[in-house]
Design an enzyme around this catalytic site. Structure first.
Site, mmCIF file in Angstrom:
data_model
loop_
_atom_site.group_PDB
_atom_site.id
_atom_site.type_symbol
_atom_site.label_atom_id
_atom_site.label_comp_id
_atom_site.label_asym_id
_atom_site.label_seq_id
_atom_site.Cartn_x
_atom_site.Cartn_y
_atom_site.Cartn_z
ATOM 1 N N ASP A 171 0.881 -1.177 0.000
ATOM 2 C CA ASP A 171 0.000 0.000 0.000
ATOM 3 C C ASP A 171 0.916 1.224 0.000
ATOM 4 O OD1 ASP A 171 -1.663 2.113 0.522
ATOM 5 O OD2 ASP A 171 -2.517 1.286 2.372
ATOM 6 N N SER B 183 -3.506 14.056 -14.233
ATOM 7 C CA SER B 183 -4.797 13.772 -14.875
ATOM 8 C C SER B 183 -5.285 15.023 -15.586
ATOM 9 C CB SER B 183 -5.827 13.374 -13.809
ATOM 10 O OG SER B 183 -7.125 13.365 -14.377
ATOM 11 N N TYR C 93 -10.018 14.762 -5.791
ATOM 12 C CA TYR C 93 -9.135 14.155 -6.806
ATOM 13 C C TYR C 93 -8.401 15.191 -7.656
ATOM 14 C CZ TYR C 93 -7.869 11.354 -10.947
ATOM 15 O OH TYR C 93 -7.197 10.769 -11.998
ATOM 16 N N LYS D 117 -4.246 15.982 -8.074
ATOM 17 C CA LYS D 117 -3.507 15.902 -9.342
ATOM 18 C C LYS D 117 -2.816 17.233 -9.646
ATOM 19 C CE LYS D 117 -4.195 11.568 -10.294
ATOM 20 N NZ LYS D 117 -3.065 10.626 -10.335
HETATM 21 N N1 LIG Z 1 -8.136 5.922 -16.610
HETATM 22 C C1 LIG Z 1 -8.180 7.219 -16.851
HETATM 23 O O1 LIG Z 1 -8.953 7.708 -17.693
HETATM 24 C C2 LIG Z 1 -7.270 8.169 -16.092
HETATM 25 C C3 LIG Z 1 -7.343 9.523 -16.425
HETATM 26 C C4 LIG Z 1 -6.516 10.410 -15.776
HETATM 27 C C5 LIG Z 1 -5.608 9.961 -14.823
HETATM 28 N N2 LIG Z 1 -5.558 8.653 -14.508
HETATM 29 C C6 LIG Z 1 -4.579 8.243 -13.500
HETATM 30 O O2 LIG Z 1 -3.851 7.132 -13.952
HETATM 31 C C7 LIG Z 1 -3.533 6.264 -12.875
HETATM 32 C C8 LIG Z 1 -4.056 4.862 -13.147
HETATM 33 O O3 LIG Z 1 -5.458 4.942 -13.393
HETATM 34 P P1 LIG Z 1 -6.295 3.653 -13.854
HETATM 35 O O4 LIG Z 1 -7.442 4.153 -14.638
HETATM 36 O O5 LIG Z 1 -5.398 2.631 -14.453
HETATM 37 O O6 LIG Z 1 -6.831 3.161 -12.429
HETATM 38 P P2 LIG Z 1 -7.232 1.697 -11.924
HETATM 39 O O7 LIG Z 1 -8.124 1.911 -10.757
HETATM 40 O O8 LIG Z 1 -7.700 0.855 -13.050
HETATM 41 O O9 LIG Z 1 -5.828 1.066 -11.445
HETATM 42 C C9 LIG Z 1 -5.172 1.585 -10.320
HETATM 43 C C10 LIG Z 1 -4.294 0.487 -9.737
HETATM 44 O O10 LIG Z 1 -3.665 1.042 -8.579
HETATM 45 C C11 LIG Z 1 -3.796 0.120 -7.510
HETATM 46 N N3 LIG Z 1 -3.801 0.860 -6.233
HETATM 47 C C12 LIG Z 1 -4.807 1.626 -5.723
HETATM 48 N N4 LIG Z 1 -4.467 2.105 -4.522
HETATM 49 C C13 LIG Z 1 -3.209 1.648 -4.273
HETATM 50 C C14 LIG Z 1 -2.335 1.786 -3.164
HETATM 51 N N5 LIG Z 1 -2.689 2.487 -2.082
HETATM 52 N N6 LIG Z 1 -1.120 1.193 -3.232
HETATM 53 C C15 LIG Z 1 -0.754 0.460 -4.320
HETATM 54 N N7 LIG Z 1 -1.566 0.266 -5.386
HETATM 55 C C16 LIG Z 1 -2.774 0.855 -5.358
HETATM 56 C C17 LIG Z 1 -5.128 -0.586 -7.747
HETATM 57 O O11 LIG Z 1 -5.204 -1.826 -7.062
HETATM 58 C C18 LIG Z 1 -5.102 -0.731 -9.264
HETATM 59 O O12 LIG Z 1 -4.465 -1.918 -9.682
HETATM 60 C C19 LIG Z 1 -4.131 6.927 -11.619
HETATM 61 O O13 LIG Z 1 -3.151 7.713 -10.981
HETATM 62 C C20 LIG Z 1 -5.220 7.811 -12.191
HETATM 63 O O14 LIG Z 1 -5.508 8.902 -11.359
HETATM 64 C C21 LIG Z 1 -6.371 7.747 -15.113
#
Ligand SMILES: NC(=O)c1ccc[n+]([C@@H]2O[C@H](COP(=O)([O-])OP(=O)(O)OC[C@H]3O[C@@H](n4cnc5c(N)ncnc54)[C@H](O)[C@@H]3O)[C@@H](O)[C@H]2O)c1
Length: 241
Positions: free
Chosen positions: A53, A129, A142, A146
């Site tokens: 974590d 983001s 959130y 970011k």
């Molecule tokens: N998907 C999008 O459209 C999008 C857009 C902008 C930014 N982001 C950013 O990209 C990153 C990944 O997003 P995603 O869509 O793949 O999210 P997701 O929820 O699919 O994956 C996130 C992963 O992080 C892990 N995780 C969560 N909390 C954790 C912790 N405390 N310690 C270790 N691991 C942890 C989860 O288990 C998961 O496997 C994030 O930082 C998110 O804010 C995503």
């Protein structure tokens, strides 16, 4: 190519980044709070998987000791808890701040000293983001975290430059992952695709390509930057009929 740590590597963008970096020849360390997905991600690229974590500073320090020196740190793990700021409870706010902002900093504190000590420097890539630029009501704390990641990226670039460590961020727009599929109805998705200048939602590969660029020598003179990979979403909306 060296050793790359990716947090939140178990699924979504983190898994895409892990797979891209492995294809480019990095040796992967896949970290996730979900042990099974960390181990599966690692197995898919012949790397090492760890359950951690990132919000737990002591656990991150112990992880870094176990992993040893690394060349690249991708701070991808992130969470969101949506709701109006006036109503959000303490737990929802603290969770997002502790993972997105403090978790990123704990990983930097744990892994960067080893990079700096190696003599060949290193690279950090943080995940921001599009929400940092385009604020929508009800997105909780959130977008604030970011924006903080973008400021942290610049601050770290200045502090770590003399140690030979470059620090940049990638800001994804709307990317199709399991997480976004849970919050977007097919109608929401169609509406987004109608208004995004590039005409589609992003794919995890789009983000992985940007991370790979920032991690590479092609970006050796790039530090303290935030690369928006959003198909033009945060620049303006178009109106396709
Ligand atoms: N998907 C999008 O459209 C999008 C857009 C902008 C930014 N982001 C950013 O990209 C990153 C990944 O997003 P995603 O869509 O793949 O999210 P997701 O929820 O699919 O994956 C996130 C992963 O992080 C892990 N995780 C969560 N909390 C954790 C912790 N405390 N310690 C270790 N691991 C942890 C989860 O288990 C998961 O496997 C994030 O930082 C998110 O804010 C995503």
């Amino acid at each position: 190519m060296g050793v790359a740590v990716v947090t939140g590597a178990g699924r979504g963008l983190g898994l895409g980044i892990t797979q891209k970096l492995a294809k480019l020849g990095h040796t992967l360390v896949a970290v996730d709070i979900d042990e099974e997905s960390a181990l599966d991600a690692a197995a898919s690229v012949g790397g090492r998987g760890f359950c951690c974590d990132i919000a737990d500073r002591d656990a991150v320090r112990a992880l870094a000791e176990q992993v040893g020196p690394v060349d690249l740190l991708v701070n991808n793990a992130g969470v969101w808890r949506f709701g109006p700021l006036l109503d959000l409870d303490r737990e929802a706010i603290e969770d997002v701040v502790h993972v997105n902002l403090l978790g990123t900093l704990w990983c930097v504190q744990a892994f960067v000293p080893g990079m700096a000590a190696s003599g060949s420097g290193g690279v950090v890539v943080n995940l921001s983001s599009g929400a940092a630029r385009m604020h929508s009501p009800g997105t909780g704390i959130y977008p604030v975290t970011k924006n903080a990641i973008e400021a942290l990226t610049i601050q770290l670039a200045v502090e770590l430059g003399p140690l030979g460590v470059r620090v940049n961020a990638v800001a994804p727009g709307s990317i199709a992952t399991e997480a976004t599929a849970r919050i977007l109805t097919p109608a929401d998705r169609a509406e987004r695709e109608r208004t995004i200048p590039a005409g589609r939602m992003g794919r995890p590969e789009d983000i992985a390509d940007a991370v790979a660029y920032l991690a590479s020598d092609a970006a050796q003179y790039v530090t303290g930057q935030v690369l928006y990979v959003d198909g033009g979403l945060t620049s303006g909306r178009v109106n396709r009929s």
